[in-house]
Design an enzyme around this catalytic site. Structure first.
Site, PDB file in Angstrom:
ATOM      1  N   ASN A 162      15.803  15.199 -40.346  1.00 18.61           N
ATOM      2  CA  ASN A 162      14.653  15.893 -40.933  1.00 18.61           C
ATOM      3  C   ASN A 162      13.410  15.228 -40.363  1.00 18.61           C
ATOM      4  O   ASN A 162      13.515  14.203 -39.697  1.00 18.61           O
ATOM      5  CB  ASN A 162      14.667  15.739 -42.456  1.00 18.61           C
ATOM      6  CG  ASN A 162      15.489  16.826 -43.101  1.00 18.61           C
ATOM      7  OD1 ASN A 162      15.293  18.005 -42.834  1.00 18.61           O
ATOM      8  ND2 ASN A 162      16.419  16.431 -43.944  1.00 18.61           N
ATOM      9  N   ASP A 215      21.596  26.429 -34.436  1.00 15.56           N
ATOM     10  CA  ASP A 215      21.885  26.081 -35.836  1.00 15.56           C
ATOM     11  C   ASP A 215      21.141  26.979 -36.822  1.00 15.56           C
ATOM     12  O   ASP A 215      19.994  26.708 -37.182  1.00 15.56           O
ATOM     13  CB  ASP A 215      21.463  24.606 -36.071  1.00 15.56           C
ATOM     14  CG  ASP A 215      21.623  24.189 -37.527  1.00 15.56           C
ATOM     15  OD1 ASP A 215      22.304  24.894 -38.296  1.00 15.56           O
ATOM     16  OD2 ASP A 215      21.056  23.133 -37.893  1.00 15.56           O
ATOM     17  N   LYS A 235      18.763  21.615 -28.930  1.00 14.69           N
ATOM     18  CA  LYS A 235      19.227  22.339 -30.114  1.00 14.69           C
ATOM     19  C   LYS A 235      18.112  23.267 -30.550  1.00 14.69           C
ATOM     20  O   LYS A 235      16.945  22.859 -30.608  1.00 14.69           O
ATOM     21  CB  LYS A 235      19.543  21.325 -31.212  1.00 14.69           C
ATOM     22  CG  LYS A 235      19.566  21.897 -32.639  1.00 14.69           C
ATOM     23  CD  LYS A 235      20.054  20.845 -33.620  1.00 14.69           C
ATOM     24  CE  LYS A 235      19.834  21.256 -35.054  1.00 14.69           C
ATOM     25  NZ  LYS A 235      20.432  20.333 -36.020  1.00 14.69           N
ATOM     26  N   GLU A 239      26.235  25.122 -34.671  1.00 17.20           N
ATOM     27  CA  GLU A 239      26.096  24.319 -35.892  1.00 17.20           C
ATOM     28  C   GLU A 239      25.928  25.234 -37.101  1.00 17.20           C
ATOM     29  O   GLU A 239      25.037  26.094 -37.107  1.00 17.20           O
ATOM     30  CB  GLU A 239      24.850  23.437 -35.701  1.00 17.20           C
ATOM     31  CG  GLU A 239      24.625  22.436 -36.797  1.00 17.20           C
ATOM     32  CD  GLU A 239      23.512  21.454 -36.412  1.00 17.20           C
ATOM     33  OE1 GLU A 239      23.301  21.179 -35.205  1.00 17.20           O
ATOM     34  OE2 GLU A 239      22.846  20.967 -37.341  1.00 17.20           O
ATOM     35  N   HIS A 277      22.465  14.252 -38.116  1.00 15.21           N
ATOM     36  CA  HIS A 277      21.526  15.279 -38.582  1.00 15.21           C
ATOM     37  C   HIS A 277      20.164  14.629 -38.816  1.00 15.21           C
ATOM     38  O   HIS A 277      20.071  13.417 -38.993  1.00 15.21           O
ATOM     39  CB  HIS A 277      22.073  15.849 -39.895  1.00 15.21           C
ATOM     40  CG  HIS A 277      21.035  16.437 -40.772  1.00 15.21           C
ATOM     41  ND1 HIS A 277      20.361  15.692 -41.727  1.00 15.21           N
ATOM     42  CD2 HIS A 277      20.523  17.681 -40.846  1.00 15.21           C
ATOM     43  CE1 HIS A 277      19.496  16.477 -42.339  1.00 15.21           C
ATOM     44  NE2 HIS A 277      19.573  17.691 -41.827  1.00 15.21           N
ATOM     45  N   ASN A 315      26.024  19.889 -40.961  1.00 13.89           N
ATOM     46  CA  ASN A 315      25.445  18.896 -41.868  1.00 13.89           C
ATOM     47  C   ASN A 315      25.387  19.485 -43.267  1.00 13.89           C
ATOM     48  O   ASN A 315      24.724  18.964 -44.144  1.00 13.89           O
ATOM     49  CB  ASN A 315      24.027  18.503 -41.429  1.00 13.89           C
ATOM     50  CG  ASN A 315      23.092  19.685 -41.295  1.00 13.89           C
ATOM     51  OD1 ASN A 315      23.111  20.365 -40.269  1.00 13.89           O
ATOM     52  ND2 ASN A 315      22.282  19.943 -42.308  1.00 13.89           N
TER      53      ASN A 315
HETATM   54  O1  GKR Z   1      13.622  20.586 -40.494  1.00 16.81           O
HETATM   55  O2  GKR Z   1      13.566  22.732 -40.936  1.00 16.81           O
HETATM   56  C1  GKR Z   1      14.168  21.674 -40.679  1.00 16.81           C
HETATM   57  C2  GKR Z   1      15.659  21.727 -40.580  1.00 16.81           C
HETATM   58  O3  GKR Z   1      16.111  23.018 -40.911  1.00 16.81           O
HETATM   59  C3  GKR Z   1      16.286  20.720 -41.525  1.00 16.81           C
HETATM   60  O4  GKR Z   1      15.881  21.012 -42.842  1.00 16.81           O
HETATM   61  C4  GKR Z   1      17.805  20.717 -41.453  1.00 16.81           C
HETATM   62  O5  GKR Z   1      18.264  19.900 -42.489  1.00 16.81           O
HETATM   63  O6  GKR Z   1      17.621  19.775 -39.224  1.00 16.81           O
HETATM   64  C5  GKR Z   1      18.426  20.116 -40.226  1.00 16.81           C
HETATM   65  C6  GKR Z   1      19.727  20.759 -39.802  1.00 16.81           C
HETATM   66  O7  GKR Z   1      20.250  20.415 -38.776  1.00 16.81           O
HETATM   67  O8  GKR Z   1      20.293  21.568 -40.546  1.00 16.81           O
HETATM   68 MG    MG Z   2      22.042  21.612 -39.135  1.00 16.14          MG
END
Ligand code: GKR
Ligand code: MG
Length: 442
Positions: free
Chosen positions: A337, A231, A201, A256, A335, A285
């Site tokens: 973080n 995404d 991804k 996504e 999903h 998400n």
């Molecule tokens: O970790 O920067 C990140 C992601 O953008 C995260 O904040 C997202 O919530 O991984 C996440 C997503 O799939 O949208």
């Molecule tokens: Mg996402």
């Protein structure tokens, strides 16, 4: 037979190191933060849970102690009801527009729920996966390789970690800038060599969409058999998303949150138009993050792959979403973080209990691998995590010293909730979040 009771609930706000990962919300700072809950029973058994960081979640957990302490492990659902009743007003604003979910109560609830499930699993000598939904469905859980564009930390004076793992290419490359397509493909190769991913991804919404399309095409060329996902967190307008989808037909396995709310239409309505016009499976998400949103998303045929992160759906809720997906011919995914190894155990157990065809789950773990709060973290091998049916509870033993050290890091650096604008302002002065503009396009 006596039923164990919770003698003590401890809450540790903790921090770990991160790379300068770019996304629509800006750039990840040098530290990521989490909240760890540890429940100790009167038999000195320990249960643990991990959720996103930030003072509001820490305080909600602290204020839940009076509900949790003194209850028996058999009463956990009642405890969760009381936490929900007392704190749901905190989530009235919904998940927010950022790439990450800003709710408070749902996260606090999951931390407590997970720690109870860990205890119950240990008490009955079964894995947490066996306690969820209709019980454990699989021992092998597919995991995707989560790629990010990485910012140049030399443009900041922030204490980003360097040289923490020079034992292989992945360990080295993950702390270096990756802002062109070639560097991104090298990152993917290093991640593949180490973890054997079958799905990748790419976190988009960073550069102009054409560059991200080119990156996906290059990944496809390098890994023709890999499933690919892109995404941009709803950062593209529908008309642009349709154009990029056209360019990526037959290359992307799914997409996504390609677009979101615009011109008075909800994100679910726009995604529904996108799916209808492209026939490309859509994961999200961002717009089906609770049951009310889910019912609209399904009615509108807006989503094919709900990404049910247990951290905001709860462990039981995430598996309930999987049951729905299984019955309604949708595909379930997760999903993520930035997180430690306790969260890795949480998603692995939830995915092991999810019935039906499950997409390879998201995890940021590869960016954190090596920073352990447990003595026996789950490993990603051949693109999979194994959750043995012989596990008890979450299947991890916490390392209290490591947790205390991570807590020190949090306190010493005066940390709190995530703020990606702060680090981003080093790359683009006065940078502000705009949910409809890629982060580097200003
Ligand atoms: O970790 O920067 C990140 C992601 O953008 C995260 O904040 C997202 O919530 O991984 C996440 C997503 O799939 O949208
Ligand atoms: Mg996402």
């Amino acid at each position: 037979m006596s039923i164990p009771k919770i003698k003590k609930m401890d809450v540790y706000p903790v921090a770990g190191y991160d790379s300068m990962l770019l996304n629509l919300s800006g750039a990840h700072g040098p530290f990521f933060t989490r909240n760890i809950v540890i429940l100790t029973t009167d038999e000195d058994q320990i249960g643990v849970g991990e959720v996103p960081g930030g003072e509001k979640i820490t305080n909600t957990l602290e204020n839940s102690k009076e509900i949790v302490e003194g209850s028996s492990i058999g009463e956990y659902k009642h405890v969760l009801q009381l936490i929900r009743e007392k704190f749901s007003y905190l989530d009235a604003g919904g998940r927010g527009n950022q790439t990450f979910d800003l709710r408070i109560m749902v996260h606090a609830l999951t931390a407590v729920e997970t720690a109870f499930l860990d205890l119950i699993g240990k008490h009955f000598h079964v894995p947490v996966a066996a306690l969820l939904g209709d019980g454990q469905q699989r021992e092998h859980v597919g995991v995707l390789g989560y790629l990010f564009w990485v910012g140049d930390t030399s443009k900041t004076n922030l204490p980003y970690l360097q040289d923490d793992d020079n034992s292989d290419e992945w360990g080295k490359l993950r702390r270096h800038p990756a802002t062109d397509v070639q560097s991104l493909v090298k990152l993917a190769q290093a991640a593949y060599d180490k973890y054997g991913f079958k799905t990748f991804k790419l976190k988009g919404g960073v550069f102009d969409g054409e560059k991200e399309v080119a990156a996906i095409k290059a990944l496809h060329q390098a890994f023709p058999d890999a499933k690919l996902d892109l995404d941009p967190n709803g950062g593209w307008y529908l008309k642009d998303a349709l154009h990029y989808a056209d360019e990526l037909k037959g290359i992307l396995h799914y997409i996504e949150d390609p677009c979101g709310a615009e011109e008075g239409f909800s994100g679910r309505e726009i995604l529904s138009e996108f799916q209808k016009l492209t026939h490309m499976p859509v994961a999200t998400n961002m717009v089906d993050t609770d049951w009310r949103q889910m019912s609209h998303a399904i009615t509108l045929n807006a989503v094919s792959i709900p990404l049910a992160d247990p951290h905001f759906w709860t462990m039981e809720g995430a598996v309930r979403v999987a049951q729905l997906c299984n019955e309604f011919d949708l595909n379930w995914g997760v999903h993520s973080n930035n997180h430690f190894d306790i969260s890795l155990a949480m998603v692995a157990n939830a995915a092991a209990a999810a019935p039906g065809k499950v997409y390879d789950i998201d995890t940021h773990w590869i960016w954190q691998d090596g920073q352990y709060l447990t003595n026996n973290p789950y490993q990603i091998k051949n693109g999979e995590i194994t959750v043995p049916k012989t596990n008890e509870g979450l299947g991890v033993d916490i390392n209290l010293n490591a947790i205390k050290k991570a807590h020190r890091l949090y306190v010493d650096n005066n940390l709190g909730a995530r703020d990606d604008a702060a680090a981003m302002q080093y790359l683009i002065p006065n940078w502000k979040f705009d949910p409809k503009r890629p982060a580097m396009v200003r």
